[in-house]
Write a protein that holds these residues in place. Sequence first.
Motif, PDB file in Angstrom:
ATOM      1  N   ILE A   1       1.870  -0.555 -12.233  1.00 38.00           N
ATOM      2  CA  ILE A   1       0.898  -1.448 -12.853  1.00 38.00           C
ATOM      3  C   ILE A   1       1.581  -2.427 -13.805  1.00 38.00           C
ATOM      4  CG2 ILE A   1      -1.190  -1.587 -14.263  1.00 38.00           C
ATOM      5  CD1 ILE A   1      -1.607  -0.362 -11.484  1.00 38.00           C
ATOM      6  N   THR A   2       2.598  -1.951 -14.525  1.00 35.06           N
ATOM      7  CA  THR A   2       3.322  -2.824 -15.451  1.00 35.06           C
ATOM      8  C   THR A   2       3.950  -3.997 -14.710  1.00 35.06           C
ATOM      9  OG1 THR A   2       3.802  -0.954 -16.898  1.00 35.06           O
ATOM     10  CG2 THR A   2       5.166  -2.912 -17.170  1.00 35.06           C
ATOM     11  N   GLN A   3       4.518  -3.724 -13.541  1.00 33.02           N
ATOM     12  CA  GLN A   3       5.130  -4.787 -12.747  1.00 33.02           C
ATOM     13  C   GLN A   3       4.082  -5.745 -12.204  1.00 33.02           C
ATOM     14  OE1 GLN A   3       7.904  -3.381  -9.782  1.00 33.02           O
ATOM     15  NE2 GLN A   3       7.808  -5.296  -8.612  1.00 33.02           N
ATOM     16  N   LEU A   4       2.923  -5.214 -11.793  1.00 33.13           N
ATOM     17  CA  LEU A   4       1.841  -6.065 -11.317  1.00 33.13           C
ATOM     18  C   LEU A   4       1.376  -7.013 -12.422  1.00 33.13           C
ATOM     19  CD1 LEU A   4      -0.269  -3.440  -9.322  1.00 33.13           C
ATOM     20  CD2 LEU A   4       0.952  -5.389  -8.345  1.00 33.13           C
ATOM     21  N   ALA A   5       1.282  -6.470 -13.641  1.00 31.62           N
ATOM     22  CA  ALA A   5       0.868  -7.295 -14.778  1.00 31.62           C
ATOM     23  C   ALA A   5       1.871  -8.401 -15.028  1.00 31.62           C
ATOM     24  CB  ALA A   5       0.707  -6.421 -16.022  1.00 31.62           C
TER      25      ALA A   5
ATOM     26  N   SER B   1     -10.378   0.236 -13.688  1.00 28.87           N
ATOM     27  CA  SER B   1      -8.997   0.041 -14.105  1.00 28.87           C
ATOM     28  C   SER B   1      -8.161  -0.459 -12.931  1.00 28.87           C
ATOM     29  CB  SER B   1      -8.412   1.358 -14.614  1.00 28.87           C
ATOM     30  OG  SER B   1      -8.271   2.268 -13.540  1.00 28.87           O
ATOM     31  N   PRO B   2      -7.012  -1.069 -13.186  1.00 24.34           N
ATOM     32  CA  PRO B   2      -6.127  -1.471 -12.087  1.00 24.34           C
ATOM     33  C   PRO B   2      -5.722  -0.282 -11.214  1.00 24.34           C
ATOM     34  CG  PRO B   2      -5.437  -2.510 -14.123  1.00 24.34           C
ATOM     35  CD  PRO B   2      -6.492  -1.511 -14.490  1.00 24.34           C
ATOM     36  N   ALA B   3      -5.502   0.872 -11.836  1.00 23.89           N
ATOM     37  CA  ALA B   3      -5.106   2.060 -11.075  1.00 23.89           C
ATOM     38  C   ALA B   3      -6.204   2.467 -10.096  1.00 23.89           C
ATOM     39  CB  ALA B   3      -4.775   3.203 -12.020  1.00 23.89           C
ATOM     40  N   ASN B   4      -7.466   2.441 -10.560  1.00 20.40           N
ATOM     41  CA  ASN B   4      -8.574   2.805  -9.671  1.00 20.40           C
ATOM     42  C   ASN B   4      -8.775   1.765  -8.574  1.00 20.40           C
ATOM     43  OD1 ASN B   4      -9.235   5.248 -10.852  1.00 20.40           O
ATOM     44  ND2 ASN B   4     -10.678   4.346 -12.300  1.00 20.40           N
ATOM     45  N   ALA B   5      -8.543   0.509  -8.918  1.00 23.58           N
ATOM     46  CA  ALA B   5      -8.640  -0.539  -7.904  1.00 23.58           C
ATOM     47  C   ALA B   5      -7.565  -0.345  -6.834  1.00 23.58           C
ATOM     48  CB  ALA B   5      -8.493  -1.913  -8.555  1.00 23.58           C
ATOM     49  N   TYR B   6      -6.371   0.019  -7.251  1.00 18.78           N
ATOM     50  CA  TYR B   6      -5.270   0.268  -6.317  1.00 18.78           C
ATOM     51  C   TYR B   6      -5.622   1.449  -5.405  1.00 18.78           C
ATOM     52  CZ  TYR B   6      -0.323  -0.713  -5.242  1.00 18.78           C
ATOM     53  OH  TYR B   6       0.843  -1.132  -4.648  1.00 18.78           O
ATOM     54  N   LYS B   7      -6.195   2.485  -5.992  1.00 22.58           N
ATOM     55  CA  LYS B   7      -6.592   3.656  -5.205  1.00 22.58           C
ATOM     56  C   LYS B   7      -7.650   3.271  -4.175  1.00 22.58           C
ATOM     57  CE  LYS B   7      -7.247   7.525  -7.389  1.00 22.58           C
ATOM     58  NZ  LYS B   7      -7.886   8.578  -8.223  1.00 22.58           N
ATOM     59  N   ARG B   8      -8.589   2.424  -4.578  1.00 23.85           N
ATOM     60  CA  ARG B   8      -9.639   1.989  -3.654  1.00 23.85           C
ATOM     61  C   ARG B   8      -9.046   1.211  -2.487  1.00 23.85           C
ATOM     62  NH1 ARG B   8     -14.962  -1.763  -5.143  1.00 23.85           N
ATOM     63  NH2 ARG B   8     -15.715  -1.949  -3.012  1.00 23.85           N
ATOM     64  N   VAL B   9      -8.124   0.316  -2.771  1.00 27.36           N
ATOM     65  CA  VAL B   9      -7.459  -0.453  -1.718  1.00 27.36           C
ATOM     66  C   VAL B   9      -6.783   0.483  -0.724  1.00 27.36           C
ATOM     67  CG1 VAL B   9      -5.502  -1.998  -1.272  1.00 27.36           C
ATOM     68  CG2 VAL B   9      -7.131  -2.548  -3.084  1.00 27.36           C
TER      69      VAL B   9
ATOM     70  N   GLY C   1       0.201   5.601   0.830  1.00 28.85           N
ATOM     71  CA  GLY C   1       0.840   5.772  -0.473  1.00 28.85           C
ATOM     72  C   GLY C   1       0.603   7.102  -1.152  1.00 28.85           C
ATOM     73  N   PHE C   2       0.239   8.147  -0.373  1.00 26.85           N
ATOM     74  CA  PHE C   2       0.056   9.481  -0.941  1.00 26.85           C
ATOM     75  C   PHE C   2       1.289  10.332  -0.653  1.00 26.85           C
ATOM     76  CE2 PHE C   2      -4.199   7.831  -0.550  1.00 26.85           C
ATOM     77  CZ  PHE C   2      -4.843   8.301  -1.696  1.00 26.85           C
ATOM     78  N   GLU C   3       1.581  11.268  -1.563  1.00 28.74           N
ATOM     79  CA  GLU C   3       2.792  12.065  -1.436  1.00 28.74           C
ATOM     80  C   GLU C   3       2.640  13.232  -0.481  1.00 28.74           C
ATOM     81  OE1 GLU C   3       3.848  13.203  -5.369  1.00 28.74           O
ATOM     82  OE2 GLU C   3       4.381  11.174  -6.012  1.00 28.74           O
TER      83      GLU C   3
ATOM     84  N   ILE D   1       0.825  -1.210   0.000  1.00 32.96           N
ATOM     85  CA  ILE D   1       0.000   0.000   0.000  1.00 32.96           C
ATOM     86  C   ILE D   1       0.853   1.252   0.000  1.00 32.96           C
ATOM     87  CG2 ILE D   1      -1.612   1.360   1.402  1.00 32.96           C
ATOM     88  CD1 ILE D   1      -3.015  -1.230   2.140  1.00 32.96           C
ATOM     89  N   ASN D   2       1.838   1.318   0.867  1.00 28.84           N
ATOM     90  CA  ASN D   2       2.653   2.553   0.938  1.00 28.84           C
ATOM     91  C   ASN D   2       3.830   2.546  -0.033  1.00 28.84           C
ATOM     92  OD1 ASN D   2       4.083   0.625   2.300  1.00 28.84           O
ATOM     93  ND2 ASN D   2       4.718   1.953   3.976  1.00 28.84           N
ATOM     94  N   ASP D   3       4.287   1.365  -0.461  1.00 27.49           N
ATOM     95  CA  ASP D   3       5.356   1.293  -1.462  1.00 27.49           C
ATOM     96  C   ASP D   3       4.759   0.747  -2.759  1.00 27.49           C
ATOM     97  OD1 ASP D   3       6.896  -1.908  -0.660  1.00 27.49           O
ATOM     98  OD2 ASP D   3       4.863  -1.156  -0.269  1.00 27.49           O
ATOM     99  N   ARG D   4       3.985   1.580  -3.388  1.00 27.83           N
ATOM    100  CA  ARG D   4       3.194   1.156  -4.543  1.00 27.83           C
ATOM    101  C   ARG D   4       4.031   0.513  -5.652  1.00 27.83           C
ATOM    102  NH1 ARG D   4       0.014   6.256  -6.372  1.00 27.83           N
ATOM    103  NH2 ARG D   4       1.714   7.343  -5.299  1.00 27.83           N
ATOM    104  N   ILE D   5       3.479  -0.551  -6.207  1.00 28.02           N
ATOM    105  CA  ILE D   5       4.118  -1.257  -7.318  1.00 28.02           C
ATOM    106  C   ILE D   5       3.533  -0.734  -8.625  1.00 28.02           C
ATOM    107  CG2 ILE D   5       4.460  -3.518  -8.393  1.00 28.02           C
ATOM    108  CD1 ILE D   5       4.162  -4.798  -5.688  1.00 28.02           C
TER     109      ILE D   5
END
Length: 324
Positions: free
Chosen positions: A238-242, A263-271, A295-297, A232-236
């Motif tokens: 999307i290319t690597q997740l794929a 999208s995967p990005a929106n799913a990651y944001k939801r998590v 995982g926010f800056e 969550i805090n050290d985001r991977i």
Amino acid sequence: MNSPAKLRVGFILGRSFTLSAFALFIDTLRLASDELDRSGRVSADWHVLASSKNPVKSSCGVQVVPTSGFVDPAHFSHVVVVGGLLNVEEPVDAETTRYLRRVAAANVPLIGLCTGTFILADAGLMKNHECCVSWLHARDFQDRFPDHVVRSDRIFHLDENRGSCAGGSSAADMAALIVRSHISEDAERNALEVLQIDHARSPFHLQARRTFADEAEDVRIKATLLAMEQHINDRIPITQLARQVGVSRRQLERLFKEKAGMSPANAYKRVRLIHAKALVANTDASMLEIALEAGFESASHFARTFKKFHGQSPSELRTAAIHI
């Protein structure tokens, strides 16, 4: 039923009701009503109400015998409806439904415990009130009552005239809040200590449930979501997740759109935002610490995104949780 105690609760049990939710709620009242474990009805009183004296069978087969008929609703400070299995065609009879409407007309607060909220909604008594149900039954509730506001993230909701509770152990949390408000904090503490409960959870506490990943049917989506929840805090990227699940980024995007509706990005944001909500409501961490953990800056970016997703800012949620 003369000279009732100041906290007076009437229980209505639906056919195949959930015994654990009923037992935890009523035992919290019992232990709060007297000192230690003496069980006297000093500060609270309760009755199981029904249209007949016939025992009501719970979902586990144990039967409870009603202790009173439908008396004047003014005798009670709250009336709690305990539901259970949803496949029961008529959990309560017509006379019970009429009584519930009498209770509402008398402005006595009504509470739906477990699927008791379905019974109240069937009676037309939950419109314009937030309905908290278990995540397990949220879809059923939405299908049956599309014009009602339903949520399945919190463990319970309580306003001036209505309450709703996901059931299970959260029945004790809701009862504890009522005890604290109507009797005292000492009474609440006594009940929880005897029940071996460390502390009462607030209405904002997140329901225990399967994770976002558990809901996914496709094994590749499930594996991707699990990786997101573990990072969550050290985001991977999307290319690597794929790559980890053996597909290209474009294939993963298409897979998520078809199977998850996002999208995967929106799913990651939801998590990340679901995790952040738990931290805001249940910890003393600063907003900056939570922003970084999720995982926010920056705290400002986190606050804007949080409010857009959850409908209130992190500080608003925490303030509300503190004052419960």
